[in-house]
Design an enzyme around this catalytic site. Structure first.
Site, PDB file in Angstrom:
ATOM      1  N   HIS A 112       0.816  -1.215   0.000  1.00  0.00           N
ATOM      2  CA  HIS A 112       0.000   0.000   0.000  1.00  0.00           C
ATOM      3  C   HIS A 112       0.852   1.267   0.000  1.00  0.00           C
ATOM      4  O   HIS A 112       0.338   2.355  -0.266  1.00  0.00           O
ATOM      5  CB  HIS A 112      -0.994   0.001   1.177  1.00  0.00           C
ATOM      6  CG  HIS A 112      -0.379   0.239   2.526  1.00  0.00           C
ATOM      7  ND1 HIS A 112      -0.163  -0.774   3.444  1.00  0.00           N
ATOM      8  CD2 HIS A 112       0.036   1.374   3.133  1.00  0.00           C
ATOM      9  CE1 HIS A 112       0.353  -0.271   4.541  1.00  0.00           C
ATOM     10  NE2 HIS A 112       0.481   1.036   4.372  1.00  0.00           N
ATOM     11  N   ASP A 133       0.138  -7.662   1.338  1.00  0.00           N
ATOM     12  CA  ASP A 133       0.546  -6.265   1.470  1.00  0.00           C
ATOM     13  C   ASP A 133       2.070  -6.134   1.519  1.00  0.00           C
ATOM     14  O   ASP A 133       2.608  -5.306   2.241  1.00  0.00           O
ATOM     15  CB  ASP A 133      -0.084  -5.631   2.716  1.00  0.00           C
ATOM     16  CG  ASP A 133      -0.044  -4.107   2.659  1.00  0.00           C
ATOM     17  OD1 ASP A 133       0.118  -3.556   1.554  1.00  0.00           O
ATOM     18  OD2 ASP A 133      -0.160  -3.464   3.734  1.00  0.00           O
ATOM     19  N   GLY A 173       3.520   6.661   8.122  1.00  0.00           N
ATOM     20  CA  GLY A 173       4.853   6.796   7.544  1.00  0.00           C
ATOM     21  C   GLY A 173       5.783   5.685   7.988  1.00  0.00           C
ATOM     22  O   GLY A 173       6.804   5.438   7.356  1.00  0.00           O
ATOM     23  N   ASN A 174       5.437   5.011   9.100  1.00  0.00           N
ATOM     24  CA  ASN A 174       6.210   3.851   9.535  1.00  0.00           C
ATOM     25  C   ASN A 174       5.911   2.618   8.683  1.00  0.00           C
ATOM     26  O   ASN A 174       6.622   1.608   8.768  1.00  0.00           O
ATOM     27  CB  ASN A 174       5.909   3.505  10.997  1.00  0.00           C
ATOM     28  CG  ASN A 174       6.672   4.383  11.976  1.00  0.00           C
ATOM     29  OD1 ASN A 174       6.083   5.221  12.642  1.00  0.00           O
ATOM     30  ND2 ASN A 174       7.971   4.198  12.057  1.00  0.00           N
ATOM     31  N   SER A 175       4.839   2.674   7.899  1.00  0.00           N
ATOM     32  CA  SER A 175       4.477   1.527   7.079  1.00  0.00           C
ATOM     33  C   SER A 175       5.651   1.081   6.225  1.00  0.00           C
ATOM     34  O   SER A 175       6.251   1.885   5.509  1.00  0.00           O
ATOM     35  CB  SER A 175       3.291   1.862   6.173  1.00  0.00           C
ATOM     36  OG  SER A 175       2.120   2.040   6.914  1.00  0.00           O
ATOM     37  N   LEU A 235      -9.814 -22.302  -4.265  1.00  0.00           N
ATOM     38  CA  LEU A 235     -10.892 -23.261  -4.061  1.00  0.00           C
ATOM     39  C   LEU A 235     -12.150 -22.852  -4.813  1.00  0.00           C
ATOM     40  O   LEU A 235     -12.880 -23.696  -5.326  1.00  0.00           O
ATOM     41  CB  LEU A 235     -11.185 -23.404  -2.561  1.00  0.00           C
ATOM     42  CG  LEU A 235     -12.254 -24.402  -2.142  1.00  0.00           C
ATOM     43  CD1 LEU A 235     -11.871 -25.821  -2.578  1.00  0.00           C
ATOM     44  CD2 LEU A 235     -12.454 -24.362  -0.625  1.00  0.00           C
ATOM     45  N   GLY A 236     -12.417 -21.545  -4.886  1.00  0.00           N
ATOM     46  CA  GLY A 236     -13.575 -21.063  -5.640  1.00  0.00           C
ATOM     47  C   GLY A 236     -14.865 -21.038  -4.872  1.00  0.00           C
ATOM     48  O   GLY A 236     -15.926 -21.368  -5.414  1.00  0.00           O
ATOM     49  N   VAL A 237     -14.800 -20.646  -3.584  1.00  0.00           N
ATOM     50  CA  VAL A 237     -16.010 -20.508  -2.789  1.00  0.00           C
ATOM     51  C   VAL A 237     -15.937 -19.217  -1.994  1.00  0.00           C
ATOM     52  O   VAL A 237     -14.850 -18.701  -1.716  1.00  0.00           O
ATOM     53  CB  VAL A 237     -16.205 -21.688  -1.808  1.00  0.00           C
ATOM     54  CG1 VAL A 237     -16.433 -22.989  -2.552  1.00  0.00           C
ATOM     55  CG2 VAL A 237     -15.028 -21.811  -0.844  1.00  0.00           C
TER      56      VAL A 237
END
Length: 513
Positions: free
Chosen positions: A150, A180, A258-260, A313-315
């Protein structure tokens, strides 16, 4: 033992520091064998104008050692921690309904979940690029820097500032929205590059001292200290910034905007995690970091392939315990107290091909007990694409089994996105825990926005992560199923959607199904 000696013995057992600033000529005091010496400071010379000044106290050995450990760890990591300044595409025209709120400072790296509390910086008007600031950690001698996705999402220009102030242009190597995690590479490796020492996040203990290092609000490197407040598996109670982050490190070391992307490190100077999230609620703010073992795994894949492939898996699954009694009754009898119910099956997906249907209740996968919808995601994420899993489920009160060959998760996460091609909106059923983390009433019903696709109709409508969809076309929605069904239904002129955030409720219009 004299009373005075007994008093000091008890006090020393209770606290680390004992300082005497007495006016009497007390030279020293020892209370028994092995006790710390507490010494009164000598009389201080007069200060300017003849006024006395406060005495200089003696720092106990324990406090000096801890202080030195903090300083040594911060000094060791300093050369490998960087600031990342990003420019991205032009923002949309501000919504008039959002005017009058506090202004978001230029360069502020505020998590998306909080940005709906602010208006954009007037200097970043229509046609001007967005700017943001985050942090990162150098992970190899080639000049690769790991950070949060992000931080660099949609970046058209990336500038990395080294600890000595040297600015180096960089490019994004790869990002993974589901954890992320992102990797950027310096276009020119500066002289004297220092690589961070990565630790083992499996070996940390709750209560261990840690440091959070980064560039909050575009400032130079700052260091905050705290302890590991908790660790565990991410899921229904901890909503991380990536939906495939399977574990977390919680800390009370202050993590500022800003620490991200910056490191969470131990006092040996080893990086244990990447700071990623500030979770604010009525009880205060809590910092979370992605464990470095997971960051290491994802970053290696990004460096090799540029993207991360996940099993599929598709659920769409939910928690059986969260269902209303009336809806639970439609799933059949003999239901356990906790399991994962299937709310939707992706057409043509692996689960559909194996015969899984909406309304099935998954109780086990490969013999592992399933109690929540997150357990299904956890287990599937740990498998390989193409591997086969055995699913045990209930349908109409009867137990059944089926074998599912896992596929590859498509570019759009069909377990979370509501018709992303037309709307670009990710939703999740609002739970009391998530509502509390957003500062909203625990009994509020709706679907919380977990993702807004860049350039989508949802983004153009001004929707933000962390807002809650309450109504679609004047009809209340109490879950992700209801919201998705309403948004996919045809509606001339588009859908009128009522959402609620920290600044109150408002209406937006989204395209019809």
């Amino acid at each position: 033992m004299p009373k005075a000696q007994l008093y000091f013995r008890r006090s020393i057992r209770t606290v680390f520091v004992i300082t005497l600033a007495a006016t009497l000529p007390l030279a020293g005091f020892v209370a028994g064998s092995g006790m710390t010496r507490a010494t009164a400071a000598p009389a201080s010379p007069p200060g300017p104008g003849g006024a006395p000044v406060t005495p200089k106290t003696e720092m106990p050995d324990a406090a000096r050692s801890l202080s030195n450990a903090f300083a040594a760890a911060a000094k060791a990591l300093r050369p490998s921690v960087v600031r990342i300044d990003v420019e991205s595409g032009a923002p949309p025209v501000p919504n008039r309904e959002r005017q009058g709120r506090p202004t978001l400072p230029r360069g502020a790296d505020v998590p998306d979940i909080f940005k709906h509390f602010f208006d954009a910086d007037p200097g970043d008007g229509p046609g001007m690029p967005r700017r943001g600031t985050g942090s990162g950690v150098v992970i190899d001698s080639a000049g690769d820097v790991v950070t949060n996705r992000h931080v660099v999402e949609g970046a058209t220009k990336v500038t990395v500032t080294m600890w000595d102030g040297t600015e180096v242009p960089a490019k994004v190597v790869g990002t993974d929205p589901r954890t992320d995690v992102a990797v950027v590479r310096l276009e020119k490796v500066p002289h004297g590059l220092v690589v961070a020492r990565l630790g083992d996040s499996e070996r940390i203990d709750v209560g261990e001292w840690v440091l959070a290092i980064g560039s909050p609000l575009g400032l130079e490197q700052t260091v905050t200290a705290g302890i590991v407040s908790g660790k565990g598996r991410a899921g229904r109670r901890v909503h991380m910034s990536g939906d495939r982050v399977r574990s977390y490190i919680q800390t009370d070391a202050k993590i500022n905007p800003g620490n991200s992307g910056g490191p969470l490190a131990n006092l040996s100077g080893e990086v244990l995690g990447i700071n990623t999230l500030i979770n604010a609620g009525p009880g205060g703010a809590y910092g979370f970091a992605i464990p470095i073992n997971e960051v290491r795994r994802v970053s290696q894949v990004l460096l090799k392939d540029g993207r991360v492939r996940y099993p599929y898996l598709g659920v769409m699954v939910g928690d059986l315990s969260e269902l209303e009694p009336a809806k639970k009754a439609t799933l059949g009898t003999n239901l356990p107290a906790r399991a994962a119910f299937v709310s939707e099956v992706s057409p043509g997906g692996p689960a559909a091909k194996a015969g899984v249907q909406p309304g099935d209740t998954i109780t086990q996968i490969d013999g592992h007990k399933i109690e929540y919808g997150a357990d299904v995601v956890d287990y599937v994420s740990s498998q390989n694409i193409g591997s086969t899993v055995n699913i045990t489920y209930l349908r109409g009160g009867k137990t059944a089994n089926t074998q599912v060959a896992l596929g590859e998760l498509p570019g759009g996460d069909e377990e979370r996105l509501a018709d992303s091609g037309k709307i670009g909106l990710g939703l999740q059923t609002l739970t009391p825990e998530i509502a509390g983390s957003l500062g909203l009433p625990a009994n509020l019903k709706g679907a919380v926005i977990t993702e807004v696709a860049s350039g989508s109709p949802a983004e153009r409508a001004g929707l933000k992560e962390g807002e809650v969809v309450l109504e679609v076309d004047r009809k209340p929605v109490a879950s992700v199923d209801e919201a998705v069904a309403a948004l996919r239904a045809p509606h001339a002129g588009g859908h009128l959607v009522r959402v609620r955030g920290g600044a109150g409720a408002r209406f937006v219009t989204l395209p019809g199904g």
